[in-house]
Design a protein around this motif. Structure first.
Motif, mmCIF file in Angstrom:
data_model
loop_
_atom_site.group_PDB
_atom_site.id
_atom_site.type_symbol
_atom_site.label_atom_id
_atom_site.label_comp_id
_atom_site.label_asym_id
_atom_site.label_seq_id
_atom_site.Cartn_x
_atom_site.Cartn_y
_atom_site.Cartn_z
ATOM 1 N N MET A 15 87.893 65.182 3.523
ATOM 2 C CA MET A 15 88.224 66.374 2.758
ATOM 3 C C MET A 15 88.120 67.665 3.567
ATOM 4 N N ASP A 16 87.165 67.761 4.462
ATOM 5 C CA ASP A 16 86.977 69.030 5.154
ATOM 6 C C ASP A 16 87.792 69.146 6.441
ATOM 7 N N THR A 17 88.766 68.253 6.630
ATOM 8 C CA THR A 17 89.629 68.308 7.796
ATOM 9 C C THR A 17 90.954 68.944 7.412
ATOM 10 N N ILE A 18 91.279 70.043 8.063
ATOM 11 C CA ILE A 18 92.555 70.719 7.853
ATOM 12 C C ILE A 18 93.379 70.493 9.108
ATOM 13 N N ASN A 19 94.538 69.858 8.940
ATOM 14 C CA ASN A 19 95.352 69.451 10.076
ATOM 15 C C ASN A 19 96.557 70.356 10.287
ATOM 16 N N PRO A 20 96.955 70.561 11.541
ATOM 17 C CA PRO A 20 98.171 71.332 11.817
ATOM 18 C C PRO A 20 99.446 70.489 11.654
ATOM 19 N N THR A 21 99.290 69.179 11.476
ATOM 20 C CA THR A 21 100.445 68.294 11.276
ATOM 21 C C THR A 21 100.196 67.409 10.059
ATOM 22 N N ARG A 22 101.274 66.948 9.472
ATOM 23 C CA ARG A 22 101.169 66.035 8.332
ATOM 24 C C ARG A 22 100.593 64.701 8.780
ATOM 25 N N VAL A 23 99.834 64.066 7.896
ATOM 26 C CA VAL A 23 99.346 62.715 8.126
ATOM 27 C C VAL A 23 100.391 61.776 7.529
ATOM 28 N N ASP A 24 100.830 60.812 8.295
ATOM 29 C CA ASP A 24 101.879 59.907 7.829
ATOM 30 C C ASP A 24 101.267 58.786 6.989
ATOM 31 N N ASP A 25 100.953 59.113 5.721
ATOM 32 C CA ASP A 25 100.341 58.153 4.810
ATOM 33 C C ASP A 25 100.899 58.409 3.413
ATOM 34 N N GLY A 26 101.716 57.511 2.928
ATOM 35 C CA GLY A 26 102.344 57.670 1.627
ATOM 36 C C GLY A 26 101.372 57.666 0.462
ATOM 37 N N GLN A 27 100.151 57.197 0.676
ATOM 38 C CA GLN A 27 99.139 57.156 -0.378
ATOM 39 C C GLN A 27 98.349 58.463 -0.486
ATOM 40 N N LEU A 28 98.540 59.345 0.469
ATOM 41 C CA LEU A 28 97.737 60.561 0.576
ATOM 42 C C LEU A 28 98.517 61.763 0.061
ATOM 43 N N ILE A 29 97.914 62.536 -0.808
ATOM 44 C CA ILE A 29 98.523 63.784 -1.269
ATOM 45 C C ILE A 29 98.039 64.886 -0.343
ATOM 46 N N GLU A 30 98.980 65.545 0.300
ATOM 47 C CA GLU A 30 98.634 66.652 1.189
ATOM 48 C C GLU A 30 99.159 67.951 0.595
ATOM 49 N N TYR A 31 98.380 68.988 0.762
ATOM 50 C CA TYR A 31 98.759 70.311 0.305
ATOM 51 C C TYR A 31 99.050 71.159 1.530
ATOM 52 N N GLU A 32 100.242 71.735 1.565
ATOM 53 C CA GLU A 32 100.655 72.575 2.686
ATOM 54 C C GLU A 32 100.222 74.010 2.393
ATOM 55 N N ILE A 33 99.536 74.610 3.355
ATOM 56 C CA ILE A 33 99.080 75.992 3.189
ATOM 57 C C ILE A 33 99.530 76.818 4.388
ATOM 58 N N GLU A 34 99.554 78.120 4.197
ATOM 59 C CA GLU A 34 99.783 79.076 5.272
ATOM 60 C C GLU A 34 98.528 79.927 5.354
ATOM 61 N N ALA A 35 97.853 79.885 6.522
ATOM 62 C CA ALA A 35 96.565 80.565 6.625
ATOM 63 C C ALA A 35 96.363 81.153 8.011
ATOM 64 N N THR A 36 95.611 82.234 8.043
ATOM 65 C CA THR A 36 95.143 82.792 9.307
ATOM 66 C C THR A 36 93.975 81.932 9.767
ATOM 67 N N PRO A 37 93.542 82.070 11.016
ATOM 68 C CA PRO A 37 92.359 81.312 11.443
ATOM 69 C C PRO A 37 91.124 81.589 10.573
ATOM 70 N N ALA A 38 90.951 82.823 10.135
ATOM 71 C CA ALA A 38 89.791 83.160 9.291
ATOM 72 C C ALA A 38 89.904 82.496 7.918
ATOM 73 N N GLU A 39 91.111 82.495 7.333
ATOM 74 C CA GLU A 39 91.306 81.849 6.032
ATOM 75 C C GLU A 39 91.108 80.341 6.151
ATOM 76 N N LYS A 40 91.593 79.765 7.244
ATOM 77 C CA LYS A 40 91.414 78.334 7.484
ATOM 78 C C LYS A 40 89.936 77.990 7.570
ATOM 79 N N LYS A 41 89.181 78.788 8.316
ATOM 80 C CA LYS A 41 87.742 78.553 8.480
ATOM 81 C C LYS A 41 87.025 78.664 7.136
ATOM 82 N N ALA A 42 87.375 79.664 6.342
ATOM 83 C CA ALA A 42 86.743 79.834 5.024
ATOM 84 C C ALA A 42 87.036 78.645 4.122
#
Length: 111
Positions: A15-42
């Motif tokens: 859960m606490d891993t935010i990736n710069p690329t999509r994970v290729d897993d059809g069972q996984l729901i991913e949410y795409e976000i647009e964030a600055t480094p500070a927003e990503k860290k928060a």
């Protein structure tokens, strides 16, 4: 700061891993976000906090699980944290992410 695209999943194990690329897993729901480094860290900090609390709830080696009021308090605290996560995902989310979150009714549309 310029925003970048990141992908967030709410799988309890990662859960606490935010990736710069999509994970290729059809069972996984991913949410795409647009964030600055500070927003990503928060967001990472918030995800880590919620995930840590979820692990506490799973601790069956204590006698806390016999106290219903403690269990309810713990569940409510975890749910509040998860609500905060969804609000942040909605705030930072792309149009597709916002639609996914609206579909599962995890955001108050009256905001």
């Amino acid at each position: 700061m310029e925003k970048q695209l990141f992908y967030v999943n709410l799988n309890p194990i990662s859960m606490d891993t935010i990736n710069p690329t999509r994970v290729d897993d059809g069972q996984l729901i991913e949410y795409e976000i647009e964030a600055t480094p500070a927003e990503k860290k928060a967001l990472e900090d918030l995800l880590h906090e919620v995930q840590s609390h979820d692990l506490e709830l799973g601790n069956l080696f204590t006698f806390r699980h016999f106290d219903d009021s403690k269990i309810d308090d713990d569940r409510n605290e975890y749910q509040r944290g998860l609500n905060d996560v969804y609000e942040e995902l909605y705030r930072l989310g792309t149009a597709e992410t916002k639609e996914k979150i609206r579909e599962i009714h995890m955001i108050n549309d009256d905001q």
